[in-house]
Design a protein around this motif. Structure first.
Motif, short mmCIF file in Angstrom:
data_model
loop_
_atom_site.label_atom_id
_atom_site.label_comp_id
_atom_site.label_asym_id
_atom_site.label_seq_id
_atom_site.Cartn_x
_atom_site.Cartn_y
_atom_site.Cartn_z
N THR A 111 0.85 -1.20 0.00
CA THR A 111 0.00 0.00 0.00
C THR A 111 0.88 1.25 0.00
OG1 THR A 111 -0.09 0.18 2.41
CG2 THR A 111 -1.75 -1.24 1.34
N ASN A 135 0.77 3.63 2.16
CA ASN A 135 1.28 3.83 3.52
C ASN A 135 2.45 2.90 3.84
OD1 ASN A 135 -0.18 5.99 4.65
ND2 ASN A 135 -1.98 4.70 4.93
N LYS A 154 5.69 4.44 2.79
CA LYS A 154 6.18 5.38 3.80
C LYS A 154 6.85 4.63 4.95
CE LYS A 154 2.41 8.68 2.93
NZ LYS A 154 1.23 9.34 3.55
N SER A 155 6.21 3.55 5.39
CA SER A 155 6.73 2.78 6.51
C SER A 155 8.07 2.14 6.17
CB SER A 155 5.71 1.69 6.90
OG SER A 155 6.26 0.78 7.81
N LYS A 192 -4.17 -0.88 -4.08
CA LYS A 192 -5.29 -0.57 -3.20
C LYS A 192 -6.32 -1.68 -3.32
CE LYS A 192 -7.44 2.41 -6.69
NZ LYS A 192 -6.51 2.02 -7.76
N GLU A 249 -7.04 -3.69 1.22
CA GLU A 249 -6.48 -2.85 2.28
C GLU A 249 -7.15 -3.17 3.61
OE1 GLU A 249 -5.50 1.44 0.81
OE2 GLU A 249 -7.12 0.67 -0.46
N ARG A 298 -6.65 -1.16 6.59
CA ARG A 298 -6.14 0.00 7.33
C ARG A 298 -6.50 -0.08 8.81
NH1 ARG A 298 -7.80 4.79 3.01
NH2 ARG A 298 -6.31 4.17 1.38
N TRP A 306 -2.05 -1.41 11.63
CA TRP A 306 -1.32 -0.21 11.22
C TRP A 306 -2.02 0.39 10.00
CZ3 TRP A 306 4.76 -0.23 11.07
CH2 TRP A 306 5.27 -0.31 12.37
N PRO A 307 -1.79 1.67 9.71
CA PRO A 307 -2.42 2.28 8.52
C PRO A 307 -1.99 1.64 7.21
CG PRO A 307 -1.64 3.99 10.01
CD PRO A 307 -1.09 2.68 10.52
N ASP A 308 -0.85 0.91 7.22
CA ASP A 308 -0.32 0.36 5.96
C ASP A 308 -0.78 -1.07 5.68
OD1 ASP A 308 1.09 -1.06 7.87
OD2 ASP A 308 3.05 -0.80 6.90
#
Length: 395
Positions: A103, A105, A108-109, A125, A142, A144, A148-150
């Motif tokens: 994803t 996110n 980013k992680s 997605k 997903e 979310r 975690w958001p990812d």
């Protein structure tokens, strides 16, 4: 060494029998655990997740005994947390251009943790899919905030396997891998403990996500989580349990938790337990000393309870630090629709009960009016007063 799951799907994870804590020291491990990674060998070869960094060399070496790493067409990272991604950098040293499906996110992680923005990320997605050959596809969903958001799950068509990541998992080591080979009592206990201590704050999201997965109308023969047993025998049973747990779950149980300085508050705790049992013999009553019992195991019992009682003596115009720390954790979990009572002894000023009441209110509990606030050690009359507290909790 890879172990067979179904058709061309293999487990390539690690069972960790020595593991005692998780998330630092915030989650206790009583019966081992596992980091589950999976290998799919169809027209394309796909690695789903890795294991954590302390065993990165073991993971890569074992993988290289089974396949040429260069034959991996892409990697799916369902979640960026280190227990899933810790070995990824070590693997990517050998195959740096391999696509990583995850994803937005998760990008980013993973970049934030490992500092490799040059990796070949393929952002997906819910509803996106990729062809892996032989008439099969991977479909991404997903997840979310689970937890975690990812987070996401990956579904393998035709084989009907849901790689569910942290959802439906447990910190429980099962050498034989599958739920039908596990000790059923321990499996149920550890699955509930995992939900109670990690996923409870996200129960509203769990409920919606289960509804979303059901609406996709995907046949599911196996649920393969990232920790613990793989669900192949009646796999939807754990989905049904999650649906129940996400709906403000409670049983006919009252849990009493306390700490004590000179046993006065301890006397009140046990007096309350006996009176609850006398009022309602069908109600399960559990009593725990916070400083002598694992906090995660206590919290699992709170999760099951319709009501709790919390006790502490007054100290420093407040409560014992052991109780204060436990209440902070209780607040994080955001339980709903549960009652609570407070009790405690004091010598001089007696602010403890007010501190407990305020903290339990912030934690989402409905605090009953009846309480026990005892100056010095309890008398027989004080112990008899626990009847009123018991009645308030049993209503």
């Amino acid at each position: 060494m890879k172990r067979h799951i179904k058709n061309n799907v293999w487990w390539v994870g690690r069972i960790d029998w020595e593991l005692k804590t998780f998330h630092g020291d915030d989650y206790s491990i009583n019966h081992g655990s596992s980091q589950n990674a999976y290998l799919i060998q169809e027209g394309k070869t796909v690695l789903i997740d890795t294991i954590w960094k302390p065993y990165e060399k073991e993971f890569r070496d074992n993988l290289e005994k089974e396949i040429n790493l260069g034959s991996i067409d892409f990697i799916v990272m369902n979640h960026g947390e280190v227990d899933h991604s810790g070995s990824l950098p070590y693997v990517m040293e050998k195959i740096p251009n391999t696509p990583i499906y995850c994803t937005a996110n998760a990008v980013k992680s993973l970049v934030g943790q490992y500092h490799h923005p040059e990796w070949n990320f393929k952002v997906v997605k819910t509803g996106d899919s990729v062809d892996i050959g032989n008439g099969k596809r991977l479909v991404f969903v997903e997840m979310r905030m689970l937890h975690w958001p990812d987070s996401m799950a990956t579904y393998l068509t035709e084989d009907n396997i849901l790689f569910s990541n942290d959802a439906f998992g447990q910190h429980y080591g099962v050498e034989e891998l599958f739920n039908d080979k596990a000790d059923q009592c321990l499996l149920a206990e550890e699955a509930m403990k995992y939900y109670a201590n990690i996923l409870t704050p996200f129960s509203a999201l769990v409920k919606r996500k289960i509804e979303e997965i059901v609406a996709l109308n995907l046949p599911i023969d196996i649920i393969a989580p990232s920790h613990g047993a793989i669900w192949r025998d009646n796999p939807l049973e754990i989905v049904q349990k999650y649906a129940a747990w996400a709906d403000n779950y409670q049983e006919n149980q009252i849990t009493i938790v306390y700490d004590t300085m000179w046993d006065g508050t301890k006397q009140l705790a046990h007096a309350l337990a006996s009176r609850i049992q006398a009022i309602s013999c069908d109600t399960v009553v559990k009593v725990f000393n916070i400083s002598q019992t694992d906090k995660n195991d206590i919290m699992t019992q709170v999760f099951k309870s319709k009501a709790i009682a919390v006790g502490s003596p007054t100290v420093g115009k407040s409560i014992l630090s052991s109780v204060g720390g436990w209440l902070h954790f209780l607040t994080e979990l955001q339980f709903k629709q549960k009652k609570a009572a407070v009790f405690g002894c004091y010598g001089w000023s007696g602010e403890g009960n007010a501190t407990l009441t305020e903290a339990l209110g912030k934690a989402g509990f409905s605090v009953v009016e009846a309480q026990a606030k005892v100056n010095w050690n309890p008398t027989a009359e004080d112990l008899d007063h626990m009847q009123a507290v018991a009645e308030a909790l049993c209503r």
